[in-house]
Design an enzyme around this catalytic site. Sequence first.
Site, mmCIF file in Angstrom:
data_model
loop_
_atom_site.group_PDB
_atom_site.id
_atom_site.type_symbol
_atom_site.label_atom_id
_atom_site.label_comp_id
_atom_site.label_asym_id
_atom_site.label_seq_id
_atom_site.Cartn_x
_atom_site.Cartn_y
_atom_site.Cartn_z
ATOM 1 N N TYR A 1 0.833 -1.211 0.000
ATOM 2 C CA TYR A 1 0.000 0.000 0.000
ATOM 3 C C TYR A 1 0.870 1.264 0.000
ATOM 4 O O TYR A 1 0.613 2.204 -0.762
ATOM 5 C CB TYR A 1 -0.890 -0.067 1.244
ATOM 6 N N LYS B 1 0.954 4.119 -2.859
ATOM 7 C CA LYS B 1 0.515 5.475 -2.534
ATOM 8 C C LYS B 1 1.600 6.512 -2.792
ATOM 9 O O LYS B 1 1.299 7.639 -3.175
ATOM 10 C CB LYS B 1 0.029 5.542 -1.079
HETATM 11 P P1 NAI Z 1 -13.263 1.933 1.480
HETATM 12 O O1 NAI Z 1 -12.750 0.543 1.517
HETATM 13 O O2 NAI Z 1 -14.346 2.331 2.426
HETATM 14 O O3 NAI Z 1 -13.725 2.312 0.018
HETATM 15 C C1 NAI Z 1 -13.012 1.923 -1.130
HETATM 16 C C2 NAI Z 1 -14.006 1.694 -2.250
HETATM 17 O O4 NAI Z 1 -13.273 1.350 -3.437
HETATM 18 C C3 NAI Z 1 -14.973 0.552 -1.966
HETATM 19 O O5 NAI Z 1 -16.318 1.009 -2.118
HETATM 20 C C4 NAI Z 1 -14.618 -0.516 -2.994
HETATM 21 O O6 NAI Z 1 -15.725 -1.273 -3.464
HETATM 22 C C5 NAI Z 1 -14.015 0.322 -4.112
HETATM 23 N N1 NAI Z 1 -13.084 -0.438 -4.967
HETATM 24 C C6 NAI Z 1 -12.144 -1.329 -4.573
HETATM 25 N N2 NAI Z 1 -11.503 -1.829 -5.629
HETATM 26 C C7 NAI Z 1 -12.047 -1.239 -6.733
HETATM 27 C C8 NAI Z 1 -11.782 -1.327 -8.128
HETATM 28 N N3 NAI Z 1 -10.835 -2.142 -8.608
HETATM 29 N N4 NAI Z 1 -12.521 -0.566 -8.967
HETATM 30 C C9 NAI Z 1 -13.496 0.250 -8.504
HETATM 31 N N5 NAI Z 1 -13.789 0.371 -7.194
HETATM 32 C C10 NAI Z 1 -13.058 -0.355 -6.311
HETATM 33 O O7 NAI Z 1 -11.957 2.881 1.697
HETATM 34 P P2 NAI Z 1 -11.843 4.444 2.099
HETATM 35 O O8 NAI Z 1 -11.293 4.529 3.448
HETATM 36 O O9 NAI Z 1 -13.069 5.165 1.759
HETATM 37 O O10 NAI Z 1 -10.644 4.882 1.136
HETATM 38 C C11 NAI Z 1 -10.792 5.676 -0.016
HETATM 39 C C12 NAI Z 1 -9.426 6.086 -0.511
HETATM 40 O O11 NAI Z 1 -8.751 6.894 0.454
HETATM 41 C C13 NAI Z 1 -8.489 4.911 -0.812
HETATM 42 O O12 NAI Z 1 -7.708 5.200 -1.950
HETATM 43 C C14 NAI Z 1 -7.610 4.864 0.422
HETATM 44 O O13 NAI Z 1 -6.382 4.248 0.160
HETATM 45 C C15 NAI Z 1 -7.475 6.344 0.749
HETATM 46 N N6 NAI Z 1 -7.121 6.589 2.145
HETATM 47 C C16 NAI Z 1 -8.047 6.419 3.134
HETATM 48 C C17 NAI Z 1 -7.698 6.713 4.439
HETATM 49 C C18 NAI Z 1 -8.679 6.662 5.541
HETATM 50 O O14 NAI Z 1 -8.377 7.202 6.622
HETATM 51 N N7 NAI Z 1 -9.844 6.088 5.356
HETATM 52 C C19 NAI Z 1 -6.327 7.103 4.801
HETATM 53 C C20 NAI Z 1 -5.451 7.265 3.693
HETATM 54 C C21 NAI Z 1 -5.853 7.002 2.409
#
Ligand code: NAI
Length: 301
Positions: A162, A166
Amino acid sequence: MLEGKVILVTGAGGGIGKALALGAAQAGAAVVVNDLGATLTGERESKGAAEAVVDEIVAAGGKAVANTDSVAEPEGAERMVQTAVDTFGRLDACVNNAGILRDGFFHKMSFEDFASVIQVHLFGAFNVSRAAAPVFREQETGSLIHMTSTSGIIGNLAQANYSAAKLGIVALSKSIALDMSRWNVRSNCIAPFAWSRMTSNIKVDSPEQEARVAKLREMKPEKISPLVNYLASDAARDVTGQIFSVRNNEIFITNQIRPIRSVHRSEGWTAETVADHAMPALRGSFTPMDVSADIFPWDPV
Ligand code: NAI
């Protein structure tokens, strides 16, 4: 702020992406809501995630269309962009947000866990940005907003796949910003903090970690939305190549890697003089072996 704009948000079926899609629609944008409906580790699970968010936007009087392709596939990314153009006639911004997690200590990380995380995050950001590039170039405007992470920018345990993806996204974003500035295409990163499925995956095995997780729960995905809307809007026309971070009511700008100290010897170096001269001189400028939590030790505001 986004009246008349068209925005694609990937991974918008839940978590941060959903909040960003709803926020953009509220600000007047027509939204392509992409989501594969994946489990945290990336297996396709439910087809309805993107449609449910579209229904919510439309019920509130907004404009939205669903797409259930994977960002990991170039053809899927092309269909997302085509959906924007076919349905709403243009595309003004893409938010590369889709993501998965496959955490594990490095010596136990399988090839597959490394590859799949790189595939979704880094290749996903490339695929969607690359599919949007010809549309942006033709329009002579466009904004890319990529979700990076302090895991890559600073460091975290058990996230080699990851973190690598990133930090790769940061370099990808800067390269796009450089290459496409002549067509007014902008590219910026946000390292978000939010309580979501991804953060709720954190392992808790001590009272200290429990206290930390209690603080994480307070961080709302909706709080990322104002910065995303701003970066997608014309008001941000001169903002590109930057790394921001949002944690509730705090917005940060992050520096980028530059040389900070040098030493030289006019006669050149040997391994011995590197040991005796260069390292003692440079050691004071070494970067500590810190992790994200060491750099953000105070509670979310
Ligand atoms: P989450 O797991 O709640 O949401 C991720 C979404 O991406 C899910 O709805 C999933 O179905 C979708 N997804 C996964 N693989 C996919 C693909 N191949 N094609 C299309 N959709 C796909 O995660 P969250 O926390 O909302 O994260 C969103 C972004 O923010 C990510 O890139 C994560 O790495 C980044 N991030 C989040 C942090 C946090 O505190 N939640 C911290 C740092 C980064």
